[in-house]
Design a protein around this motif. Structure first.
Motif, PDB file in Angstrom:
ATOM      1  N   ARG A 343       0.839  -1.183   0.000  1.00 10.54           N
ATOM      2  CA  ARG A 343       0.000   0.000   0.000  1.00 10.54           C
ATOM      3  C   ARG A 343       0.881   1.242   0.000  1.00 10.54           C
ATOM      4  O   ARG A 343       2.051   1.205   0.405  1.00 10.54           O
ATOM      5  CB  ARG A 343      -0.900   0.036   1.229  1.00 10.54           C
ATOM      6  N   VAL A 344       0.314   2.355  -0.444  1.00 11.72           N
ATOM      7  CA  VAL A 344       0.952   3.659  -0.320  1.00 11.72           C
ATOM      8  C   VAL A 344       0.046   4.510   0.554  1.00 11.72           C
ATOM      9  O   VAL A 344      -1.164   4.544   0.350  1.00 11.72           O
ATOM     10  CB  VAL A 344       1.142   4.332  -1.688  1.00 11.72           C
ATOM     11  N   LYS A 367       3.770  13.485   4.035  1.00  7.87           N
ATOM     12  CA  LYS A 367       4.661  12.352   4.255  1.00  7.87           C
ATOM     13  C   LYS A 367       4.106  11.148   3.499  1.00  7.87           C
ATOM     14  O   LYS A 367       2.947  10.767   3.671  1.00  7.87           O
ATOM     15  CB  LYS A 367       4.760  12.028   5.744  1.00  7.87           C
ATOM     16  N   LEU A 368       4.930  10.569   2.631  1.00 11.11           N
ATOM     17  CA  LEU A 368       4.515   9.416   1.840  1.00 11.11           C
ATOM     18  C   LEU A 368       5.278   8.178   2.288  1.00 11.11           C
ATOM     19  O   LEU A 368       6.481   8.237   2.571  1.00 11.11           O
ATOM     20  CB  LEU A 368       4.777   9.657   0.350  1.00 11.11           C
ATOM     21  N   GLU A 369       4.568   7.055   2.339  1.00 16.09           N
ATOM     22  CA  GLU A 369       5.192   5.794   2.723  1.00 16.09           C
ATOM     23  C   GLU A 369       4.719   4.672   1.807  1.00 16.09           C
ATOM     24  O   GLU A 369       3.551   4.614   1.418  1.00 16.09           O
ATOM     25  CB  GLU A 369       4.851   5.418   4.166  1.00 16.09           C
ATOM     26  N   LEU A 370       5.655   3.801   1.441  1.00 10.92           N
ATOM     27  CA  LEU A 370       5.332   2.554   0.758  1.00 10.92           C
ATOM     28  C   LEU A 370       5.566   1.435   1.759  1.00 10.92           C
ATOM     29  O   LEU A 370       6.656   1.323   2.326  1.00 10.92           O
ATOM     30  CB  LEU A 370       6.225   2.353  -0.466  1.00 10.92           C
ATOM     31  N   ALA A 371       4.536   0.632   2.013  1.00 13.32           N
ATOM     32  CA  ALA A 371       4.662  -0.504   2.929  1.00 13.32           C
ATOM     33  C   ALA A 371       4.250  -1.772   2.191  1.00 13.32           C
ATOM     34  O   ALA A 371       3.220  -1.785   1.497  1.00 13.32           O
ATOM     35  CB  ALA A 371       3.799  -0.301   4.170  1.00 13.32           C
ATOM     36  N   PHE A 372       5.049  -2.816   2.301  1.00 10.65           N
ATOM     37  CA  PHE A 372       4.695  -4.085   1.673  1.00 10.65           C
ATOM     38  C   PHE A 372       4.883  -5.220   2.673  1.00 10.65           C
ATOM     39  O   PHE A 372       5.750  -5.173   3.545  1.00 10.65           O
ATOM     40  CB  PHE A 372       5.523  -4.339   0.401  1.00 10.65           C
ATOM     41  N   VAL A 461      -1.060 -13.266 -13.302  1.00 10.26           N
ATOM     42  CA  VAL A 461      -0.364 -12.443 -12.330  1.00 10.26           C
ATOM     43  C   VAL A 461      -1.043 -11.087 -12.208  1.00 10.26           C
ATOM     44  O   VAL A 461      -1.386 -10.472 -13.202  1.00 10.26           O
ATOM     45  CB  VAL A 461       1.094 -12.226 -12.788  1.00 10.26           C
ATOM     46  N   SER A 462      -1.243 -10.629 -10.994  1.00  5.59           N
ATOM     47  CA  SER A 462      -1.767  -9.282 -10.791  1.00  5.59           C
ATOM     48  C   SER A 462      -1.334  -8.762  -9.442  1.00  5.59           C
ATOM     49  O   SER A 462      -1.397  -9.464  -8.458  1.00  5.59           O
ATOM     50  CB  SER A 462      -3.301  -9.280 -10.848  1.00  5.59           C
ATOM     51  N   LEU A 463      -0.875  -7.532  -9.423  1.00  3.59           N
ATOM     52  CA  LEU A 463      -0.523  -6.878  -8.163  1.00  3.59           C
ATOM     53  C   LEU A 463      -1.004  -5.451  -8.251  1.00  3.59           C
ATOM     54  O   LEU A 463      -0.675  -4.735  -9.178  1.00  3.59           O
ATOM     55  CB  LEU A 463       0.997  -6.914  -7.953  1.00  3.59           C
ATOM     56  N   ARG A 464      -1.793  -5.042  -7.305  1.00  3.91           N
ATOM     57  CA  ARG A 464      -2.373  -3.718  -7.376  1.00  3.91           C
ATOM     58  C   ARG A 464      -1.975  -2.905  -6.160  1.00  3.91           C
ATOM     59  O   ARG A 464      -2.197  -3.320  -5.035  1.00  3.91           O
ATOM     60  CB  ARG A 464      -3.894  -3.859  -7.444  1.00  3.91           C
ATOM     61  N   GLY A 465      -1.345  -1.766  -6.374  1.00  5.12           N
ATOM     62  CA  GLY A 465      -1.010  -0.896  -5.252  1.00  5.12           C
ATOM     63  C   GLY A 465      -2.271  -0.286  -4.659  1.00  5.12           C
ATOM     64  O   GLY A 465      -3.260  -0.095  -5.350  1.00  5.12           O
ATOM     65  N   ILE A 478      -7.166  -0.237   6.239  1.00  3.53           N
ATOM     66  CA  ILE A 478      -7.173  -0.133   4.786  1.00  3.53           C
ATOM     67  C   ILE A 478      -7.398  -1.504   4.158  1.00  3.53           C
ATOM     68  O   ILE A 478      -6.915  -2.513   4.658  1.00  3.53           O
ATOM     69  CB  ILE A 478      -5.843   0.445   4.291  1.00  3.53           C
ATOM     70  N   ASP A 479      -8.138  -1.551   3.063  1.00  3.74           N
ATOM     71  CA  ASP A 479      -8.323  -2.800   2.326  1.00  3.74           C
ATOM     72  C   ASP A 479      -7.083  -3.068   1.485  1.00  3.74           C
ATOM     73  O   ASP A 479      -6.514  -2.159   0.890  1.00  3.74           O
ATOM     74  CB  ASP A 479      -9.540  -2.700   1.404  1.00  3.74           C
ATOM     75  N   PHE A 480      -6.712  -4.333   1.409  1.00  3.23           N
ATOM     76  CA  PHE A 480      -5.548  -4.714   0.621  1.00  3.23           C
ATOM     77  C   PHE A 480      -5.949  -5.656  -0.503  1.00  3.23           C
ATOM     78  O   PHE A 480      -6.892  -6.428  -0.368  1.00  3.23           O
ATOM     79  CB  PHE A 480      -4.513  -5.413   1.509  1.00  3.23           C
TER      80      PHE A 480
END
Length: 494
Positions: A343-344, A367-372, A461-465, A478-480
């Motif tokens: 998520r961002v 402030k921006l964050e990328l978390a995986f 294959v699918s990956l959605r931010g 948040i929904d993932f």
């Protein structure tokens, strides 16, 4: 892309009345300013075109004037609506949605439709000036640039336009890849700074596609320029993009994005002097970090909080060069196929001169964050967070890597990544449109056996931010989306 509506404005209408405007931000930057009635009109059009069953819920009309509390509630609801539409594979790629955003962007910036000259930078520092309409969308501008360079139509899909920022030392920071919902001329003009440029660069990750590009003279020169400039040094002090004439292989080398030994440097120099561009690129392909995009230094909580890190994206991974609190340097990589989801998020942080707590946007930093969530071992998942103003660009890189994996797994090539409809708009490939996110595991503590059962059932294959509200800080709020590229592994694979 990160869509948010962090603020509203009370503005005056043509007849002297006032109305509430909702400021739509993309990647933390104002994209357009719209009224509720405009968004309602968009919603009705989408519902008519695609049916009520696929369109997310829209905040209802109110008979009486909204109170400040109701305005804030509507802002949050509209933000969620915009995020939901954008994240939907069908609606987010629709011409209805994208043309609405393009028109709203042009109206907000009050730039009339007229013929204009637009500078496009190449990786070797040269500029190409093209004549376009100020209302031309990204794909149209890319086509005009390709025609100006004599790049064949079947190779246009291998390249994209990127918004970059030039630092005082001449180094470039990637801001974002220009999208189908924006007008490049309006985007660059609205920034009111000569330090921002539009850069033409290859848009794929798999080096297999280099062979297609190198078969054409123009494609070869563009790729050679990109690769060569990444080998020589981190930055070129005191020399600006507009005046540099070096040779995407070329620029990646000069910036130090690709590691080179002394012997390899000698070989590269010899090939360069001979003009052996294909051999130069083939040698470059054997070097570490070939084709990676490097991001500005930022912070991470891995392996512990407070670590400084330089992140690179490439080869279906995020590469970390981490400086630990004890000054020790560590390097490691996170494979996209082992990221269960990501998520961002964005949040407003008071500036040093401001008070704590909620604040006007003018007195706040974003402030921006990328978390995986990453599969560290066969039965252990862990969240890894990167705090960076380029978090959304990192997310876009991850998404494009997975898009390539998806197309490749379905038996297609890069030319299927985007295809034109008869009306000129773009849509995602069939295999991507048909994919819905798989159900998430119930808990990060699920066993390897359950993970493998999930991944082996998936054929594409699918990956959605995920774009989160600017007020969200709790991961659980948040929904993932799941990741069709997610794979079960054993400890011996680490």
């Amino acid at each position: 892309m990160h869509f948010s509506i962090p603020e509203t404005e009370v503005r005056s209408g043509e007849n002297g009345s006032t109305y509430v405007a909702y400021n739509i931000h993309v990647n933390g930057v104002l994209h357009c300013r719209v009224r509720y009635s405009q968004l309602l009109g968009l919603h009705e059009q989408i519902k008519k075109e695609y049916g009520s069953n696929v369109v997310p819920s829209f905040p209802p009309k109110k008979i009486f004037t909204l109170t400040p509390t109701e305005v804030e509630q509507r802002r949050e609801q509209l933000e969620k609506y915009m995020q939901a539409v954008r994240q939907d594979p069908l609606l987010g790629a629709s011409d209805l949605f994208n043309s609405f955003l393009r028109k709203a962007q042009q109206e907000t910036q009050q730039i009339p439709t007229e013929e204009v000259a637009l500078d496009i930078c190449l990786s070797n520092g040269q500029k190409v000036t093209v004549n376009v309409l100020s209302s031309d969308q990204t794909e149209d501008v890319l086509d005009v640039v390709a025609t100006k360079l004599d790049l064949p139509e079947d190779l246009v899909a291998y390249f994209s336009l990127f918004l970059v920022h030039e630092g005082e030392d001449g180094g470039l920071t990637f801001v974002r890849k220009l999208q189908e919902f924006e007008l490049p001329y309006v985007s660059i003009t609205s920034l009111h700074s000569t330090q921002f440029h539009i850069l033409l660069r290859k848009s794929y990750w798999d080096t297999v596609y280099d062979a297609d590009v190198m078969d054409n003279r123009v494609g070869l020169n563009l790729l050679y320029a990109q690769v060569r400039s990444g080998f020589v040094g981190r930055t070129v002090q005191g020399v600006h993009l507009s005046s540099r004439v070096s040779n995407q292989t070329v620029s990646d080398i000069e910036r130090g994005w690709i590691l080179v030994t002394k012997d390899q440097r000698r070989q590269l120099k010899s090939l360069q002097e001979k003009g052996s561009k294909k051999e130069f690129i083939r040698l470059g392909q054997t070097l570490k970090y070939y084709g990676y995009i490097k991001f500005d230094p930022c912070a991470t909580d891995f392996p512990e909080k407070g670590c400084q890190v330089i992140v690179g994206a490439g080869n279906n991974e995020l590469n970390f060069h981490v400086k630990l609190p004890n000054e020790q340097m560590k390097e490691g990589s996170f494979k996209v196929t082992r990221m269960r989801c990501w998520r961002v998020t964005s949040s407003q942080v008071p500036m040093a001169s401001s008070t704590n707590g909620p604040c006007p946007s003018a007195k706040c930093d974003v402030k921006l964050e990328l978390a995986f969530e990453y599969l560290m071992s066969k039965d252990r998942l862990r969240w890894v967070t990167i705090s960076s103003q380029q978090a959304i660009m990192m997310s876009i890189c991850l998404q494009s890597m997975v898009d390539e994996l998806m197309v490749k797994k379905s038996g297609g090539g890069i030319k299927k990544m985007l295809r034109k409809r008869h009306n000129g708009s773009t849509q995602r490939p069939d295999c991507q449109q048909a994919v819905k996110s798989p159900p998430l595991l119930d808990s990060p503590d699920q066993s390897c056996e359950q993970i493998i059962k999930l991944s082996t059932k998936l054929s594409s294959v699918s990956l959605r931010g995920i774009s989160a509200s600017n007020s969200a800080n709790d991961m659980g709020a948040i929904d993932f989306h799941g990741n069709y590229a997610f794979e079960g592994i054993g400890d011996d694979d680490l």
